[in-house]
Design an enzyme around this catalytic site. Structure first.
Site, PDB file in Angstrom:
ATOM      1  CE1 TYR A 124      -1.766  -9.565   1.704  1.00 22.25           C
ATOM      2  CE2 TYR A 124      -1.285 -11.129  -0.027  1.00 22.25           C
ATOM      3  CZ  TYR A 124      -1.482 -10.852   1.290  1.00 22.25           C
ATOM      4  OH  TYR A 124      -1.390 -11.855   2.210  1.00 22.25           O
ATOM      5  CE  LYS A 191      -5.844  -0.429  14.441  1.00 22.96           C
ATOM      6  NZ  LYS A 191      -6.225  -0.994  15.727  1.00 22.96           N
ATOM      7  CG  ASP A 225      -7.872  -3.675  16.827  1.00 19.46           C
ATOM      8  OD1 ASP A 225      -8.731  -3.302  16.005  1.00 19.46           O
ATOM      9  OD2 ASP A 225      -7.319  -2.891  17.614  1.00 19.46           O
ATOM     10  CG  ASP A 249      -3.544 -13.514   3.736  1.00 17.83           C
ATOM     11  OD1 ASP A 249      -3.991 -14.599   3.358  1.00 17.83           O
ATOM     12  OD2 ASP A 249      -2.352 -13.337   4.046  1.00 17.83           O
TER      13      ASP A 249
END
Ligand code: NAD
Length: 360
Positions: A124, A191, A225, A249
């Site tokens: 971002y 992740k 995930d 987000d």
């Protein structure tokens, strides 16, 4: 006047939900002077920039703001005003509670989660290099010399910086929030198995910070995930979630879905001694000007603002009024009706009127 608050109505449905929230906040009797500014598409047309400098100056001066959503063109056009505001004001923590409300239909019951999203770094940051540009070719050449992996020459590149400083302050924010709000557990979502030097760093710092709270707040971590799957199968496994910007987000919208939709999900962007409150949802352009959408997310962002100002009684009163109206199920917008085409659905302003009536 006790407080001066910057009000940015925003684009699309923004002005409608902001006006509803302003009226509801005023009905609590808290003495607020509003400084209203336009930003977004209208500001671009009027002033040639979607984020005029006086908007930033007003929030810096008042230290508190509430805003409606602002459009971000997809792929091309101006950069996100929302992200620019967060960066310009160093609003590094995005706080998004997801709490079930009685009367809202959802397959999930008793959801009570808090998302703490890092707001200043990650993909971002807007450090991007378009496909075909000279600087992109330079960058690709430099990376191809430094790395054994080769980037294709016809690539566009977005950079994902994650720092020790940024990670530490957001994880600390999450733990401090947990302590102050009687929360039991913080989960770091990442992740790090794939992005070892960015998400891996975020996780390493989270583990370090967690040690400072050992015995007071439980800590664990989960891959993003797997988190998505667990959130829709065993949401009770989570309490406070702390995430880098992009995952924060996406998971925020997922959690809004758990509680019954974007229409009721509030949020806050917080820095040191400064805060800007806004709903999780966007400007929903197809509903612009129809007086149709749900004002609850913005009104509950107003509740968060009143809490931030220390106006706890007013905050409680407004929150209870919202809950009462939704529980009754009469004066609610289409998205909170069993049948979304129910002709008895209230308009945005009528739902605000019903909430104001409860406050009196
Ligand atoms: P969106 O959140 O605007 O709308 C998606 C759908 O959610 C809507 O079509 C509607 O069905 C539902 N919805 C949203 N708000 C609702 C409400 N108050 N009441 C009832 N239903 C509601 O998402 P989008 O369509 O992906 O984005 C539209 C624009 O908003 C884009 O330009 C995007 O960049 C921008 N956006 C801004 C912010 C922000 O200002 N912070 C946040 C997200 C998206």
């Amino acid at each position: 006047m006790k407080y001066t608050v910057t009000l940015i109505p925003g684009d699309g449905i923004g002005p409608e939900v902001s006006l509803a929230a302003k009226r509801c906040i005023e009905a609590t009797g808290v003495d607020i002077k509003w400084e209203e500014f336009i930003a977004g598409e209208e500001a671009l047309k009027k002033f040639g920039t979607p984020l005029p400098e006086n908007v930033i100056e007003s929030v810096k001066k008042n230290k508190v703001a509430i805003k409606g959503p602002i459009v971000t063109p997809v792929g091309t056009g101006f950069r996100s005003v929302n992200v620019q505001l967060r960066h310009a004001l160093d609003l590094y923590a995005c706080l998004r509670p997801a709490k079930s409300i009685e009367g809202v239909s959802s397959p999930f019951k008793n959801i009570d989660l808090v998302i703490v999203r890092e707001n200043s770094e990650d993909l971002y940051m807007g450090i991007e290099f378009p496909e075909g540009a000279m600087e992109t070719h330079h960058l690709i050449d430099a990376i191809n010399t430094l790395s054994p992996k080769k980037i294709r020459p016809d690539s566009g590149i977005s950079i994902k910086p994650i720092s020790i400083f940024g990670s530490r302050r957001i994880v600390k924010f999450a733990f401090e929030y947990a302590l102050k709000n009687n929360r039991k557990k913080v989960t770091c979502v990442h992740k790090a198995n794939i992005m070892k030097y960015t998400d891996g760093l975020f996780l390493k710092i989270a583990r370090e910070v967690a040690q400072e709270y050992a015995g007071k707040i439980e800590f664990n971590d989960a891959i993003v995930d797997n988190t998505s799957m667990q959130l829709v199968t065993k949401p009770q496994n989570f309490d406070v979630l702390v995430l880098p910007n992009l995952y924060g987000d996406i998971i925020s919208d997922l959690c809004a879905g758990l509680i019954g939709g974007l229409g009721i999900a509030p949020g806050a962007n917080i820095g040191d001694g400064i805060a800007l409150f806004e709903p999780v949802h966007g400007s929903a352009p197809k509903y612009t000007g129809q007086n149709k959408v749900n004002p609850t997310a913005t009104i509950l962002s107003g509740v968060m603002m009143l809490e931030y100002l220390g106006e706890l009684k007013a905050a409680k009163k407004l929150e209870q009024a919202v809950k009462d109206v939704i529980k009754e199920g009469k004066s609610v917008t289409y998205d909170l009706k069993k049948d979304r085409n129910d002709p008895s659905a209230a308009t945005t302003s009528a739902m605000a009127d019903a909430i104001i009536e409860k406050i009196k």
